[in-house]
Design a protein around this motif. Sequence first.
Motif, PDB file in Angstrom:
ATOM      1  N   GLY A 126     -10.163  18.369   0.154  1.00 67.19           N
ATOM      2  CA  GLY A 126     -10.628  18.141   1.509  1.00 67.19           C
ATOM      3  C   GLY A 126     -10.586  16.684   1.901  1.00 67.19           C
ATOM      4  N   LEU A 127      -9.697  15.928   1.273  1.00 67.03           N
ATOM      5  CA  LEU A 127      -9.581  14.486   1.499  1.00 67.03           C
ATOM      6  C   LEU A 127      -8.114  14.106   1.612  1.00 67.03           C
ATOM      7  CD1 LEU A 127     -12.075  13.442  -1.312  1.00 67.03           C
ATOM      8  CD2 LEU A 127     -12.544  13.240   1.142  1.00 67.03           C
ATOM      9  N   GLY A 128      -7.830  13.053   2.357  1.00 68.39           N
ATOM     10  CA  GLY A 128      -6.476  12.538   2.450  1.00 68.39           C
ATOM     11  C   GLY A 128      -6.197  11.506   1.375  1.00 68.39           C
ATOM     12  N   TYR A 129      -4.930  11.091   1.276  1.00 68.87           N
ATOM     13  CA  TYR A 129      -4.572  10.080   0.282  1.00 68.87           C
ATOM     14  C   TYR A 129      -5.182   8.722   0.615  1.00 68.87           C
ATOM     15  CZ  TYR A 129      -1.410  13.356  -1.940  1.00 68.87           C
ATOM     16  OH  TYR A 129      -0.909  14.441  -2.595  1.00 68.87           O
ATOM     17  N   ASP A 130      -5.602   8.524   1.868  1.00 67.17           N
ATOM     18  CA  ASP A 130      -6.243   7.268   2.213  1.00 67.17           C
ATOM     19  C   ASP A 130      -7.648   7.161   1.642  1.00 67.17           C
ATOM     20  OD1 ASP A 130      -7.423   9.167   3.812  1.00 67.17           O
ATOM     21  OD2 ASP A 130      -7.307   7.987   5.664  1.00 67.17           O
ATOM     22  N   SER A 131      -8.136   8.233   0.999  1.00 69.75           N
ATOM     23  CA  SER A 131      -9.420   8.149   0.295  1.00 69.75           C
ATOM     24  C   SER A 131      -9.283   7.402  -1.023  1.00 69.75           C
ATOM     25  CB  SER A 131      -9.981   9.549   0.032  1.00 69.75           C
ATOM     26  OG  SER A 131      -9.165  10.283  -0.874  1.00 69.75           O
ATOM     27  N   VAL A 132      -8.034   7.172  -1.471  1.00 68.52           N
ATOM     28  CA  VAL A 132      -7.762   6.453  -2.728  1.00 68.52           C
ATOM     29  C   VAL A 132      -7.418   5.010  -2.382  1.00 68.52           C
ATOM     30  CG1 VAL A 132      -6.406   6.407  -4.846  1.00 68.52           C
ATOM     31  CG2 VAL A 132      -6.897   8.603  -3.723  1.00 68.52           C
ATOM     32  N   GLN A 133      -8.173   4.078  -2.934  1.00 61.55           N
ATOM     33  CA  GLN A 133      -8.045   2.668  -2.574  1.00 61.55           C
ATOM     34  C   GLN A 133      -7.914   1.810  -3.825  1.00 61.55           C
ATOM     35  OE1 GLN A 133     -11.543   1.086  -0.654  1.00 61.55           O
ATOM     36  NE2 GLN A 133     -10.483  -0.712   0.133  1.00 61.55           N
ATOM     37  N   ARG A 134      -6.888   0.963  -3.865  1.00 67.54           N
ATOM     38  CA  ARG A 134      -6.682   0.066  -5.001  1.00 67.54           C
ATOM     39  C   ARG A 134      -7.790  -0.989  -5.035  1.00 67.54           C
ATOM     40  NH1 ARG A 134      -0.873  -0.730  -5.023  1.00 67.54           N
ATOM     41  NH2 ARG A 134      -1.258  -2.144  -3.276  1.00 67.54           N
ATOM     42  N   VAL A 135      -8.361  -1.221  -6.218  1.00 72.74           N
ATOM     43  CA  VAL A 135      -9.490  -2.138  -6.333  1.00 72.74           C
ATOM     44  C   VAL A 135      -9.074  -3.580  -6.083  1.00 72.74           C
ATOM     45  CG1 VAL A 135     -11.137  -3.132  -7.977  1.00 72.74           C
ATOM     46  CG2 VAL A 135     -10.866  -0.653  -7.833  1.00 72.74           C
ATOM     47  N   THR A 136      -7.951  -4.004  -6.637  1.00 74.31           N
ATOM     48  CA  THR A 136      -7.598  -5.424  -6.626  1.00 74.31           C
ATOM     49  C   THR A 136      -7.352  -5.991  -5.238  1.00 74.31           C
ATOM     50  OG1 THR A 136      -5.299  -4.792  -7.084  1.00 74.31           O
ATOM     51  CG2 THR A 136      -6.676  -5.460  -8.962  1.00 74.31           C
ATOM     52  N   ASP A 137      -6.756  -5.199  -4.337  1.00 75.83           N
ATOM     53  CA  ASP A 137      -6.424  -5.736  -3.012  1.00 75.83           C
ATOM     54  C   ASP A 137      -6.938  -4.887  -1.850  1.00 75.83           C
ATOM     55  OD1 ASP A 137      -4.757  -3.548  -3.133  1.00 75.83           O
ATOM     56  OD2 ASP A 137      -2.878  -4.666  -3.015  1.00 75.83           O
ATOM     57  N   GLY A 138      -7.649  -3.801  -2.165  1.00 78.97           N
ATOM     58  CA  GLY A 138      -8.232  -2.975  -1.111  1.00 78.97           C
ATOM     59  C   GLY A 138      -7.258  -2.056  -0.405  1.00 78.97           C
ATOM     60  N   HIS A 139      -6.022  -1.971  -0.875  1.00 74.80           N
ATOM     61  CA  HIS A 139      -5.015  -1.149  -0.208  1.00 74.80           C
ATOM     62  C   HIS A 139      -5.340   0.335  -0.355  1.00 74.80           C
ATOM     63  CE1 HIS A 139      -1.149   0.332   1.206  1.00 74.80           C
ATOM     64  NE2 HIS A 139      -1.048   1.063   0.101  1.00 74.80           N
ATOM     65  N   ARG A 140      -5.262   1.066   0.775  1.00 74.83           N
ATOM     66  CA  ARG A 140      -5.438   2.517   0.762  1.00 74.83           C
ATOM     67  C   ARG A 140      -4.063   3.183   0.863  1.00 74.83           C
ATOM     68  NH1 ARG A 140     -10.726   4.856   2.438  1.00 74.83           N
ATOM     69  NH2 ARG A 140     -12.249   3.155   2.588  1.00 74.83           N
ATOM     70  N   PHE A 141      -3.852   4.223   0.089  1.00 76.10           N
ATOM     71  CA  PHE A 141      -2.556   4.887   0.050  1.00 76.10           C
ATOM     72  C   PHE A 141      -2.376   5.768   1.279  1.00 76.10           C
ATOM     73  CE2 PHE A 141      -3.372   3.582  -4.250  1.00 76.10           C
ATOM     74  CZ  PHE A 141      -2.150   3.070  -4.637  1.00 76.10           C
ATOM     75  N   GLY A 142      -1.124   5.854   1.738  1.00 77.61           N
ATOM     76  CA  GLY A 142      -0.843   6.583   2.958  1.00 77.61           C
ATOM     77  C   GLY A 142      -0.197   7.937   2.762  1.00 77.61           C
ATOM     78  N   SER A 143       0.323   8.182   1.557  1.00 77.78           N
ATOM     79  CA  SER A 143       1.024   9.443   1.332  1.00 77.78           C
ATOM     80  C   SER A 143       1.109   9.725  -0.166  1.00 77.78           C
ATOM     81  CB  SER A 143       2.446   9.369   1.902  1.00 77.78           C
ATOM     82  OG  SER A 143       3.224   8.431   1.170  1.00 77.78           O
ATOM     83  N   ARG A 144       1.462  10.966  -0.478  1.00 83.20           N
ATOM     84  CA  ARG A 144       1.632  11.340  -1.885  1.00 83.20           C
ATOM     85  C   ARG A 144       2.785  10.572  -2.490  1.00 83.20           C
ATOM     86  NH1 ARG A 144       4.317  15.521  -5.024  1.00 83.20           N
ATOM     87  NH2 ARG A 144       3.019  15.972  -6.861  1.00 83.20           N
ATOM     88  N   GLU A 145       3.859  10.368  -1.739  1.00 81.78           N
ATOM     89  CA  GLU A 145       5.038   9.664  -2.250  1.00 81.78           C
ATOM     90  C   GLU A 145       4.681   8.229  -2.639  1.00 81.78           C
ATOM     91  OE1 GLU A 145       5.999  13.235  -0.403  1.00 81.78           O
ATOM     92  OE2 GLU A 145       4.978  11.507   0.544  1.00 81.78           O
ATOM     93  N   GLU A 146       3.904   7.577  -1.803  1.00 83.23           N
ATOM     94  CA  GLU A 146       3.508   6.204  -2.116  1.00 83.23           C
ATOM     95  C   GLU A 146       2.629   6.160  -3.352  1.00 83.23           C
ATOM     96  OE1 GLU A 146       1.184   2.367  -0.106  1.00 83.23           O
ATOM     97  OE2 GLU A 146       0.868   4.391   0.687  1.00 83.23           O
ATOM     98  N   LEU A 147       1.718   7.116  -3.469  1.00 84.97           N
ATOM     99  CA  LEU A 147       0.822   7.139  -4.619  1.00 84.97           C
ATOM    100  C   LEU A 147       1.587   7.413  -5.911  1.00 84.97           C
ATOM    101  CD1 LEU A 147      -2.733   8.486  -4.756  1.00 84.97           C
ATOM    102  CD2 LEU A 147      -1.153   9.197  -6.535  1.00 84.97           C
ATOM    103  N   LEU A 148       2.518   8.365  -5.892  1.00 83.15           N
ATOM    104  CA  LEU A 148       3.302   8.677  -7.086  1.00 83.15           C
ATOM    105  C   LEU A 148       4.130   7.483  -7.531  1.00 83.15           C
ATOM    106  CD1 LEU A 148       4.538  12.312  -6.325  1.00 83.15           C
ATOM    107  CD2 LEU A 148       2.708  11.601  -7.885  1.00 83.15           C
TER     108      LEU A 148
END
Length: 545
Positions: free
Chosen positions: A290-312
Amino acid sequence: MGGLVISGGRVVDPASGMDAIGDVAVVDGKIAAVGTGLGGAERQIDATGLVVAPGFIDLHAHGQTIPADRMQAFDGVTTSLDLEAGVLPVASWYKRQAEKGRVLNYGAAANWAFARIGAMTGSNSESSLESFGAAMRDRRWIENVATEGEVGGILDRLAIGLNEGGIGIGILNAYAPGAGVQELTAVCQLAADHAVPTFTHVAYMSRIDPESAAEAYIRLIGYAGATGAHMHICHFNSSSKMDIERCVALIAKAQAQGLPITVEAYPYGTGSTVLAATFFSDPKFEERNGLGYDSVQRVTDGHRFGSREELLAAQAEEPSTLVLWHVLDIENNAHHRDLLDMAVLYPGGAIASDAMPWTLSDGRPYTGDAWPLPDDATSHPRSAGCFTRFIREWVRERKKVSLLEGIRKCALIPAEILSASTPAMRAKGRLQAGADADVVVFDFETLSDRATFSAMNRPAEGVRHLVVSGQPLISDGVLDVAARPGRPVRRPVNRRLRCRSRSCWSRASSGRARPRSSTICWRMRTASVSPPWSTISVRSISTRS
């Protein structure tokens, strides 16, 4: 008398029920007396207007370094244990901690994930964040059901870890969801035979079937019933995700039937883990959580992922990178706040931080000696302010529990969860004559976490004094940067049962046993079995209000 006296404070000891003005006398690393008029010590701390309590015990802290210890010291922690993941090999880890010195008391469980990595991939890397991320490039240990021989190798490695003093078995099931029920039943039976707990990150966290959080907890309940193993649930809040209410009902029912199950939670709606965690790459990630990929955020620079492809793509490039996972919006959503309350306030549940390692802006772990920490050092805010946040919000501001009960969840309950299996824990979590002198002295009115998701390395405030193993570590709010008072928390080493058969083991020059075969060896699998975990003890922890 010699030693140290903490005088005139509000002494709060959940073990005795004391909540009154008094003194605490410390001699030779132990509490000598609790009462009034205990003067005449070589050193005295005036605690007038302050709370004096047993130091907080963190069952779930992955940092295990000098900088991690220092940040947790200002959070009131005196004992920091890595039990959910654990370490492997156990003996060499304890040896390294003793050689470099530790700020807080320390200890660890035996690491099931690295036992699996070793048995199924042939890698014998010592457990670390970096080697864990690297191991995720080989999917065999993550996805495959272990063969009979591989299960033997897993059990042998874990048995060695327990015989080397590991506090229990850490089971990162969510990171290896391919593990079969037969394997995990055998692992839990091994724990039961050694009379130690397992510390489990349950296999699934989804809100929908199949492979839901409810299914994972029902499996865990089954392991407890089938083997008698004490099953401890790590981060009850984040493992249950949006389905906390259903999961709370399941666990409460199992405990009411006498099953040896305990829980912990941390007071945040956001989790943290490594980017390579397999649940992020689930093709149905958004639907199941029930969450989008933007719920995942890199700690070092605060970047939130925009898609499954970017995360993979990022998983392949930087698998050990730490990320935040924003699940419950407790600041803006009253229902989410209620869900978190169910986990944090669960009767008999411990507070535990799941504190993460500190990393620099270039992604490297920070293990240096600088204090304060470098400006670019980052981690989850829970690594700096878990316990102070709980006391501030749930005890002082919202008055959900009394101060006595709040201290019990931070100190006595964690000690009781381990006391049946780890003798060293029986002297912790309490302010009584003969107990270890691990003491926190804080200003109840100003105690607060300061770390945020935009400023993670701010130490908590309000801890005026911290005594670890009888030695002052924080005095008048100032850290003694030279102090290394931490002592090991470890089960007795069982050298007598270490297998010396040349067909199974060889001695390295360091004296540590190394596996030569995955054959299950009864010498390594058979412990000097003490009485099994008492369901009465577990129920006394889990049902007190």
